[in-house]
Design a protein around this motif. Structure first.
Motif, PDB file in Angstrom:
ATOM      1  N   VAL A 121      -3.196   8.051   3.801  1.00 20.12           N
ATOM      2  CA  VAL A 121      -4.105   6.930   4.000  1.00 20.12           C
ATOM      3  C   VAL A 121      -3.484   5.746   3.270  1.00 20.12           C
ATOM      4  O   VAL A 121      -3.254   5.811   2.059  1.00 20.12           O
ATOM      5  CB  VAL A 121      -5.514   7.205   3.457  1.00 20.12           C
ATOM      6  N   LEU A 122      -3.219   4.688   4.000  1.00 16.21           N
ATOM      7  CA  LEU A 122      -2.624   3.473   3.432  1.00 16.21           C
ATOM      8  C   LEU A 122      -3.627   2.335   3.565  1.00 16.21           C
ATOM      9  O   LEU A 122      -4.268   2.190   4.599  1.00 16.21           O
ATOM     10  CB  LEU A 122      -1.316   3.157   4.156  1.00 16.21           C
ATOM     11  N   TYR A 123      -3.734   1.541   2.509  1.00 15.07           N
ATOM     12  CA  TYR A 123      -4.607   0.364   2.539  1.00 15.07           C
ATOM     13  C   TYR A 123      -3.833  -0.850   2.055  1.00 15.07           C
ATOM     14  O   TYR A 123      -3.280  -0.863   0.955  1.00 15.07           O
ATOM     15  CB  TYR A 123      -5.844   0.579   1.668  1.00 15.07           C
ATOM     16  N   ASP A 124      -3.786  -1.875   2.896  1.00 17.84           N
ATOM     17  CA  ASP A 124      -3.140  -3.141   2.574  1.00 17.84           C
ATOM     18  C   ASP A 124      -4.227  -4.114   2.154  1.00 17.84           C
ATOM     19  O   ASP A 124      -4.978  -4.625   2.988  1.00 17.84           O
ATOM     20  CB  ASP A 124      -2.381  -3.652   3.810  1.00 17.84           C
ATOM     21  N   ASN A 125      -4.320  -4.376   0.851  1.00 14.02           N
ATOM     22  CA  ASN A 125      -5.410  -5.205   0.342  1.00 14.02           C
ATOM     23  C   ASN A 125      -5.260  -6.665   0.736  1.00 14.02           C
ATOM     24  O   ASN A 125      -6.253  -7.381   0.878  1.00 14.02           O
ATOM     25  CB  ASN A 125      -5.480  -5.083  -1.184  1.00 14.02           C
ATOM     26  N   LYS A 126      -4.041  -7.141   0.925  1.00 13.80           N
ATOM     27  CA  LYS A 126      -3.829  -8.526   1.331  1.00 13.80           C
ATOM     28  C   LYS A 126      -4.225  -8.746   2.787  1.00 13.80           C
ATOM     29  O   LYS A 126      -4.903  -9.709   3.121  1.00 13.80           O
ATOM     30  CB  LYS A 126      -2.368  -8.917   1.126  1.00 13.80           C
ATOM     31  N   ALA A 127      -3.772  -7.852   3.656  1.00 12.20           N
ATOM     32  CA  ALA A 127      -4.028  -8.011   5.091  1.00 12.20           C
ATOM     33  C   ALA A 127      -5.352  -7.401   5.512  1.00 12.20           C
ATOM     34  O   ALA A 127      -5.827  -7.646   6.616  1.00 12.20           O
ATOM     35  CB  ALA A 127      -2.889  -7.388   5.894  1.00 12.20           C
ATOM     36  N   GLY A 128      -5.971  -6.595   4.633  1.00  7.02           N
ATOM     37  CA  GLY A 128      -7.201  -5.911   5.006  1.00  7.02           C
ATOM     38  C   GLY A 128      -6.980  -4.861   6.073  1.00  7.02           C
ATOM     39  O   GLY A 128      -7.817  -4.666   6.955  1.00  7.02           O
ATOM     40  N   THR A 129      -5.844  -4.150   5.999  1.00 10.83           N
ATOM     41  CA  THR A 129      -5.479  -3.176   7.019  1.00 10.83           C
ATOM     42  C   THR A 129      -5.610  -1.753   6.490  1.00 10.83           C
ATOM     43  O   THR A 129      -5.196  -1.459   5.369  1.00 10.83           O
ATOM     44  CB  THR A 129      -4.035  -3.404   7.495  1.00 10.83           C
ATOM     45  N   ILE A 130      -6.172  -0.881   7.318  1.00 14.56           N
ATOM     46  CA  ILE A 130      -6.241   0.554   7.046  1.00 14.56           C
ATOM     47  C   ILE A 130      -5.273   1.250   7.996  1.00 14.56           C
ATOM     48  O   ILE A 130      -5.236   0.943   9.191  1.00 14.56           O
ATOM     49  CB  ILE A 130      -7.653   1.118   7.299  1.00 14.56           C
ATOM     50  N   PHE A 131      -4.504   2.190   7.485  1.00 16.97           N
ATOM     51  CA  PHE A 131      -3.566   2.948   8.316  1.00 16.97           C
ATOM     52  C   PHE A 131      -3.595   4.396   7.824  1.00 16.97           C
ATOM     53  O   PHE A 131      -3.124   4.694   6.740  1.00 16.97           O
ATOM     54  CB  PHE A 131      -2.168   2.353   8.191  1.00 16.97           C
TER      55      PHE A 131
END
Length: 219
Positions: free
Chosen positions: A139-149
Motif C-alpha cells: 500500500v503506497l500513499y503519496d501525501n503530496k499528490a493525494g494518491t493511493i496505490f
C-alpha cells in the motif's frame, strides 16, 4: 500493516458493503477505533501516521506468524509512504534498471517505480506492477499528490484484505483478524493480481495486471 482512507478521499467500494442486516456484535468500527485496536494488538512495537488529506497508516514489526518468511517493510521518501510485505525475485535487475544503489530494498524500489510512473509519464500504472516479479502486497500513499496505490501479486502468496469502516472509509490490511474486527461483514480478500489506485479524490482504476484492458469494476 493497516491503511485507512476516509470516504471522501477514497470513495466507498459498494461491492464490499454487506447486503445483510447489521449484526450489532460485528458492526463496523470507526477509523479511530480501528487504529486504537491495531495498537492494542501490537502494544510494544507498532507505530502510525495520520495525514491531513484523510489517510492513516500503521505498521508493526511482528504481525506475521513465525512461518511467514516474507519481509515486512515501511519506507518513505519525499512524502511518499510505502508499506510492503513480500519478496521481489528480480530486485537486483530492477535496481540496475532504475539506476539505484545496491542497498535499495523492495519498498524503496516500489516508491521509485511509482515516482517514475508519476513524474515521467506517460507511464501506465499497470506497468509498475507488471515489472515486479515475486510474491508481494503493498500500500503506497503519496501525501503530496493525494494518491493511493495498492497492489497484490498475481500468485496471491501474501494475504491482503480490504473492507469498509462504519463511516465508509476504505480499510486495507494483511491481517484478517484486524479486518474482521474492524469492518464487520463488509470486507473481502483483495483480488490477486489487482491494483487499486485513487488519485486525489477521484478513483482512476482497479484493474487486473493480467488484463490491462479490463477494469476490476470497483468504484
Amino acid at each position: 500493516m493497516l491503511a485507512i482512507f476516509q470516504k471522501a478521499f477514497a470513495h466507498p467500494l459498494e461491492e464490499l458493503r454487506s447486503p445483510t442486516a447489521v449484526d450489532e456484535s460485528r458492526a463496523p468500527k470507526r477509523p479511530e477505533e480501528i487504529m486504537k485496536g491495531f495498537h492494542s494488538l501490537h502494544p510494544d512495537n507498532s507505530f502510525s501516521a495520520n495525514f491531513g488529506g484523510g489517510a492513516a497508516l500503521a505498521s508493526c514489526s511482528d504481525a506475521r506468524p513465525a512461518s511467514f518468511h516474507h519481509r515486512r517493510l515501511f519506507c518513505s521518501f519525499d512524502e511518499i509512504y510505502c508499506m510492503y510485505v513480500g519478496v521481489l525475485d528480480n530486485l537486483s535487475s530492477l535496481i540496475r534498471d532504475y539506476g539505484l544503489c545496491k542497498s535499495t530494498n523492495d519498498a524503496q524500489l516500489v516508491i521509485e517505480a511509482y515516482r517514475t510512473f508519476r513524474d515521467r509519464g506517460p507511464y501506465p500504472a499497470d506497468q509498475v506492477v507488471k515489472d515486479l516479479a515475486g510474491t508481494f502486497a503493498f500500500v503506497l500513499y503519496d501525501n503530496k499528490a493525494g494518491t493511493i496505490f495498492a497492489a497484490l501479486s498475481s500468485d496471491g502468496g501474501v494475504p491482503l484484505f480490504w473492507g469498509l469502516a462504519a463511516d465508509g472509509s476504505v480499510v486495507i490490511s494483511d491481517e484478517v483478524l484486524v479486518i474482521k474486527g474492524s469492518c464487520g461483514k463488509s470486507y473481502a480478500p483483495f483480488p490477486p493480481g489487482c491494483m487499486f489506485i485513487v488519485k486525489g479524490v477521484e478513483e482512476l482504476r482497479a484493474s487486473n495486471e493480467q488484463d490491462k484492458g479490463d477494469a476490476a469494476g470497483r468504484q
